[in-house]
Design an enzyme around this catalytic site. Sequence first.
Site, PDB file in Angstrom:
ATOM      1  N   THR A  31       0.815  -1.212   0.000  1.00  0.00           N
ATOM      2  CA  THR A  31       0.000   0.000   0.000  1.00  0.00           C
ATOM      3  C   THR A  31       0.844   1.256   0.000  1.00  0.00           C
ATOM      4  OG1 THR A  31      -1.800  -1.106   1.108  1.00  0.00           O
ATOM      5  CG2 THR A  31      -1.702   1.274   1.372  1.00  0.00           C
TER       6      THR A  31
ATOM      7  N   TYR B 149      -7.493  -0.431  -3.646  1.00  0.00           N
ATOM      8  CA  TYR B 149      -6.547   0.303  -4.486  1.00  0.00           C
ATOM      9  C   TYR B 149      -5.555  -0.689  -5.094  1.00  0.00           C
ATOM     10  CZ  TYR B 149      -4.639  -0.446   0.072  1.00  0.00           C
ATOM     11  OH  TYR B 149      -4.301  -1.056   1.252  1.00  0.00           O
TER      12      TYR B 149
ATOM     13  N   GLU C 130       2.672 -31.092  25.807  1.00  0.00           N
ATOM     14  CA  GLU C 130       3.588 -32.244  25.740  1.00  0.00           C
ATOM     15  C   GLU C 130       2.866 -33.559  26.020  1.00  0.00           C
ATOM     16  OE1 GLU C 130       5.276 -31.211  30.181  1.00  0.00           O
ATOM     17  OE2 GLU C 130       6.698 -31.658  28.594  1.00  0.00           O
TER      18      GLU C 130
ATOM     19  N   THR D 201       1.478  -4.248   4.320  1.00  0.00           N
ATOM     20  CA  THR D 201       1.318  -4.485   5.761  1.00  0.00           C
ATOM     21  C   THR D 201       0.756  -5.872   6.081  1.00  0.00           C
ATOM     22  OG1 THR D 201      -0.921  -3.566   5.732  1.00  0.00           O
ATOM     23  CG2 THR D 201       0.910  -2.036   6.204  1.00  0.00           C
ATOM     24  N   ASP D 202       0.086  -6.503   5.126  1.00  0.00           N
ATOM     25  CA  ASP D 202      -0.607  -7.763   5.450  1.00  0.00           C
ATOM     26  C   ASP D 202       0.345  -8.853   5.931  1.00  0.00           C
ATOM     27  OD1 ASP D 202      -3.230  -7.535   2.876  1.00  0.00           O
ATOM     28  OD2 ASP D 202      -2.898  -6.504   4.787  1.00  0.00           O
TER      29      ASP D 202
ATOM     30  N   LYS E 299       0.202  -7.549  13.134  1.00  0.00           N
ATOM     31  CA  LYS E 299      -0.859  -6.672  12.635  1.00  0.00           C
ATOM     32  C   LYS E 299      -2.141  -7.020  13.392  1.00  0.00           C
ATOM     33  CE  LYS E 299      -2.996  -4.882   8.389  1.00  0.00           C
ATOM     34  NZ  LYS E 299      -2.989  -4.874   6.911  1.00  0.00           N
TER      35      LYS E 299
HETATM   36  N1  DAS Z   1      -2.035  -4.075  -0.057  1.00  0.00           N
HETATM   37  C1  DAS Z   1      -1.859  -4.849   1.158  1.00  0.00           C
HETATM   38  C2  DAS Z   1      -0.448  -5.397   1.244  1.00  0.00           C
HETATM   39  O1  DAS Z   1       0.312  -5.277   0.270  1.00  0.00           O
HETATM   40  C3  DAS Z   1      -2.155  -4.017   2.348  1.00  0.00           C
HETATM   41  C4  DAS Z   1      -1.073  -3.018   2.704  1.00  0.00           C
HETATM   42  O2  DAS Z   1      -0.015  -2.932   2.117  1.00  0.00           O
HETATM   43  O3  DAS Z   1      -1.308  -2.295   3.644  1.00  0.00           O
HETATM   44  O4  DAS Z   1      -0.132  -5.955   2.299  1.00  0.00           O
END
Ligand code: DAS
Length: 382
Positions: A62, A76, A338, A143-144, A216
């Site tokens: 992103t 996006y 265990e 971020t994913d 996350k």
């Molecule tokens: N587009 C997603 C990614 O590439 C979300 C992001 O980047 O925040 O992980």
Amino acid sequence: MVPIKSFLVALATLAWQSSASPLLYSRGANGTGFVFTNANGLNFTQMNHTLPNITIFATGGTIAGSDSSSTATTGYTSGAVGVRALIDAVPSMLDIANVAGVQTANVGSEDITSDILISLSKQINKLVCDDSTMAGAVVTHGTDTLEETAFFLDATVNCGKPVIIVGAMRPSTAISADGPFNLLESVTVAASTKAKNRGAMIVMNDRIASAYYTTKTNANTMDTFKAMEMGFLGEMISNTPFFFYPPVQPTGKKDFDISNVKEIPRVDILFSYEDMHNDTLYNAVESGAKGIVIAGAGAGGVTTSFNYAMEDVINRLGIPIIQSMRTVNGEVPLSDVESNSATHIASGYLNPQKSRILLGLLLAKSSNITEIASTFALNTNA
Ligand code: DAS
């Protein structure tokens, strides 16, 4: 008549000042925008010798996303913008460091592969760790799966220079996009001597966070990256880093040299839930998984029947299985999983996605189940 000695002193002073003063070049006359290329072929748009040198490794996400709407924060296109555009969008980073860019990949992070991770780690080791003129690295990333890449780099880049992973929750085209300031803060931390010997870190939303523990926690919001039990390592105020602790390493961290590693063996994650079926485990193994991580209910919990299937796979097929947790926080202690009939391995404080990265690195070094169990045991309380 100026005494010869004074003249020589003045000449020496002038020579020193000209060599010590920043050799600030204007942008390249041929329009390339580059004024300096280092020994590894990295191009810089400025070379100010009073500033540290940083390399940004771009992978997409992103932070490099774009959309026709300025209010879109979903839907996006990830990885639409290249590393040079990311650098040019934040000119004030050039007050902090001389910056080179490497386009390692340009994908949404759901498409980051272990091959990309190996390549990225080897690039950072070669272009930053092994180059005495380089101060640190920044990795721009979706971020994913950012936390998985951060864990991988924390384990495999161990030269003491800062490695900062950064993303954005809003695309570059959104109103109040978070990417540019996140990137400025990341370059600032990567250029800071206070950031040395802290392993990889995640810098986003004014927070400095541990690559080892941070996850996350929210699918949508800007404050999503947290290590809720462990806390943050520091904070950014007016683009100045403040670290809450001296440099420390996470309990249980293991360093890996992957210079001779060509691939990471397949490790699958299976989610635990009521009525879970054993065939999901056998399907994963028959499909080629060399290791399994369970996102267990509570502290690694699975059904009684599934537990028997796990012990069959461990004992009969020698496949290591890590019992992690589907909860965001807490620990899976060995005492909770265990048994006397198989080598059960608890993930401790590592969540399933980080456990999968660690198990993959251990299998790439052809670790046996005993070594794997002892490595994960460093992350557990009992
Ligand atoms: N587009 C997603 C990614 O590439 C979300 C992001 O980047 O925040 O992980």
